[in-house]
Design a protein around this motif. Sequence first.
Motif, PDB file in Angstrom:
ATOM      1  N   ARG A  52     135.521  33.558  32.127  1.00 28.38           N
ATOM      2  CA  ARG A  52     134.551  32.272  31.979  1.00 28.38           C
ATOM      3  C   ARG A  52     133.164  32.719  32.790  1.00 28.38           C
ATOM      4  N   ARG A  71     131.350  33.670  29.454  1.00 25.89           N
ATOM      5  CA  ARG A  71     131.550  32.693  28.499  1.00 25.89           C
ATOM      6  C   ARG A  71     131.613  31.261  29.155  1.00 25.89           C
ATOM      7  N   PRO A 124     134.807  25.472  27.336  1.00 25.90           N
ATOM      8  CA  PRO A 124     134.586  25.093  26.128  1.00 25.90           C
ATOM      9  C   PRO A 124     134.134  23.472  26.487  1.00 25.90           C
ATOM     10  N   THR A 125     133.129  23.159  25.370  1.00 25.56           N
ATOM     11  CA  THR A 125     132.543  21.870  25.719  1.00 25.56           C
ATOM     12  C   THR A 125     132.984  20.880  24.350  1.00 25.56           C
ATOM     13  N   ASP A 157     142.816  26.885  27.415  1.00 22.57           N
ATOM     14  CA  ASP A 157     142.972  27.989  28.169  1.00 22.57           C
ATOM     15  C   ASP A 157     144.196  28.045  28.614  1.00 22.57           C
ATOM     16  N   ARG A 205     136.555  26.663  19.998  1.00 24.37           N
ATOM     17  CA  ARG A 205     136.501  26.280  21.526  1.00 24.37           C
ATOM     18  C   ARG A 205     136.559  27.440  22.202  1.00 24.37           C
ATOM     19  N   ASP A 206     136.656  28.640  21.854  1.00 24.02           N
ATOM     20  CA  ASP A 206     136.455  29.981  22.508  1.00 24.02           C
ATOM     21  C   ASP A 206     137.612  29.848  23.675  1.00 24.02           C
ATOM     22  N   LEU A 207     138.780  29.804  23.333  1.00 20.16           N
ATOM     23  CA  LEU A 207     139.886  29.280  24.210  1.00 20.16           C
ATOM     24  C   LEU A 207     140.365  30.890  24.704  1.00 20.16           C
TER      25      LEU A 207
END
Length: 893
Positions: A402, A405, A408-409, A421, A519-521
């Motif tokens: 993180r 990156r 996530p929003t 996550d 959400r790029d988890l």
Amino acid sequence: MTNAPSLPVRESLTVGPVSIQVVRVDRVPGVDAGRWARRPRTVRIILENVVRHFDPARDELGPVVALANGAAVADTAEFRYFPERVLLQDFTGVPTIVDLATLRSAAVERGLPPERVNPLVPVNLIVDHSVQVDSYGSPRSLLINLDKEYERNHERYRFLQWAKGAYSNYHIVPPGNGICHQVNLEYLSQVVVTRGSGPEAVAFPDTLLGTDSHTTMVNGLSVLGWGVGGIEAEAVMLGEPYTMPRPIVVGVELTGSLPSGATATDLVLTITRLLRETGVVDQFVEFFGPGVAHLAVADRATISNMCPEYGATAALFPIDEASLAYLRGTGREAHHIALVEAYARATGLWGSPAVGTIDYDRVVRLDLGTVVPTISGPRNPEESVPLSGAVASFQAALSSYRKSRPAPTAPAMATDAPVADGSVVIAAITSCTNTSNPSVMVGAGLIARNALARGLQVPPHVKTSLAPGSKVVTAYLERAGLLKPLADLGFDLVGYGCTTCIGNSGPLPPAVSEQVRARDLYVAAVLSGNRNFEARIQNEVRANYLASPMLVVAYGLAGRMDLDLTREALGRGADGQPVYLRDLWPSAEEIRSIVEANLAPSMFREKYAAIEVGDEHWENLHPPVGPRYPWSDESTYLAKAPYLHLPSPWLPKEGVLARGARALLVLGDRVTTDHISPAGEIPPDTPAGRYLAGRGVPPAEFNTYGARRGHHEVLVRGTFANVRLKNDLVKPKEGGYTLHLPEGTEMTIFDAAERYRAEGTPLLVFAGKSYGQGSSRDWAAKGPRLLGVGAVIAESFERIHRTNLIEMGVLPLTYRPGDSWSRLGLTGREAFDLVLPPGQELRPGDHAELRVTAPNGPPRAIPLDLRLHNATEVEYYRAGGVLPYVMEHRFAH
């Protein structure tokens, strides 16, 4: 040459009514029997082989006697070793057979009979790497996945069947029967082999090479074998010796016994970290000490399986009562078991040596009583942590991710399978590493049974699977009443093959995949496998953890990595009360009693009786017939290999190896063969994907890089195409991209290489420590060679990959100790000349010099070391690789 006596030296051994010859190295003139008795088992087995094949016209006796006596042996000394057999799997086996078929075509073109190109040693190929987890959580998953496997791989399997008819000494185990290393352990391996008949019959240790790095698993049964690249295996098949330097043997002294709650998986993850920290690359490991007696062969096999993860060449256990018990338990014949014991006792290979009686090069010690439940991750097998520290380890990895990156929003999606996550999205009981061990498999079944009894279920976002390494596993689980509880939790049988461990985990459930991407988890996979490298398991999963099958079930139930399984509840039972892992964990006594009651030798005899007979898919493939394979230009799976007609390797011309070279990539530490030549899915927006689409292949039929290894045009475009590859030239961007220099245009690595080729620019790769760790795949050397890479400069190399580079005509070099591309101030944007200083040649132990011209700065010279270890490697490199060498030396006339 030394005036050698007539070797080998034999004596008669009586086993029951049979008399058989054995080779006695201690009877070789000059060998001291007392010193020989102190040599490690590994050295004894290797020297028995060397002496049995001794050729006075080609071999020096001096190094043999010196090694037998524990005396100094020159670094440049070579020992010609002839393994008894070769083991293949289909991902590495198909390109190996493609190469052999190419050699055969070339031999015929030279007027030679096709039969001249034929394996001279027994070859066993087990089809295990191609099945994918497309279907899961269903009683029909096994058949659905097998049907899809044949749909995707029909042409490859017809090719393998053609080879079975075209070559002698070649045996194949069809899909759906098991994993090569487990089949090797349970069925193929004999421990002691006999050849010949009557008074000429001779017994000797079973030995092998395999085109899979985990061939070492059979070391747990006291069979010496290790992984090599396919091109090296091809040479051995065709009668070339495997040349090796003096073996360095590290003794690992085991004391105590595993405490309650600890498994062989926990032990091997602990050993992996210990030996990586010790440093055993290019060395052999032998386990000895009183702790060995407390480990069954199934436990030992788990430890030996992960030998490549701790970097050793092999990891041998002794022949003892546990070995004989395993042979009896897996249905081997009584007379053969008697031979194994008699041979081992007669030749000094019996039993774990007492402490202080063997002269190891080094000794490492481990008290088994200190082992605790353990997992390893999220990126490397040596990243082991106690289960109690798993949450902190995961949080540290997430925090690191993180930093670059942001969290996530995007709002969470409305779904029945919400993820965040830390969600565990894959829980896979997979791999020969652990499914070969009845204790942990029964343990996993008992945890599933106990969880169901308490009312627990696996959350819907977790993709669950069970993929054992042999059909015996499901037989004893079913007999014990434990296959159904696993299936009821979602761990239905999905196939008998490598599946998730090799990266064939299949797609995530659509709702889960959509959330991860949108959400790029930072989600996780937990598997009972042996590797967890970046982007190996599943492209959308960034954190991958290795664990025992028992902990795989536990994490599947938890559904999260940020749950402390040692203190927090897995969930609430049907009665509303919290249920902890300790409530589900079976005792060692319960596991032992169930294994003893439900595992029988007859199961192995039954399941292996017709192991080379396939199902109706296999028997109806109708392969081509004839000694030469009919290559088709329309195929996107198989093509005649180009390696006999490549440009020459970098050879010195007035001391210059390459002038005006550019860096294709600048890489960090621990670059794996998965980074260099991925095995998993082929994304449409990659050079390989675009090539296939251009040939009319729809994306749904792309299959995997691993399945396409028989076609060089696909695989060269997949070289350095790992979606997590970090090339410093384009940081922080990940994936198969680089800069074309000097102007600095960003493009794919393949496109840049093609442009450099058109310009006549030589190419280098710069790397850090442990370059090429992981799989034995030779495509990690074939691919760079086809891209035009002439040399790789790294801080250190892993054993198999360094050899593979040489055998493809790519020169490996290292910086001087303490140097690296970053510490030397290199960026990769410079121009480079690679030269040999005065007095230096392409010889073992010689040096080179990298002359650097920076865009803004004075020229400078950086000293480098050539990593050519013996005269044979120099010959292979000068020839442009093993295949051109073999073609010229064995099939020139």
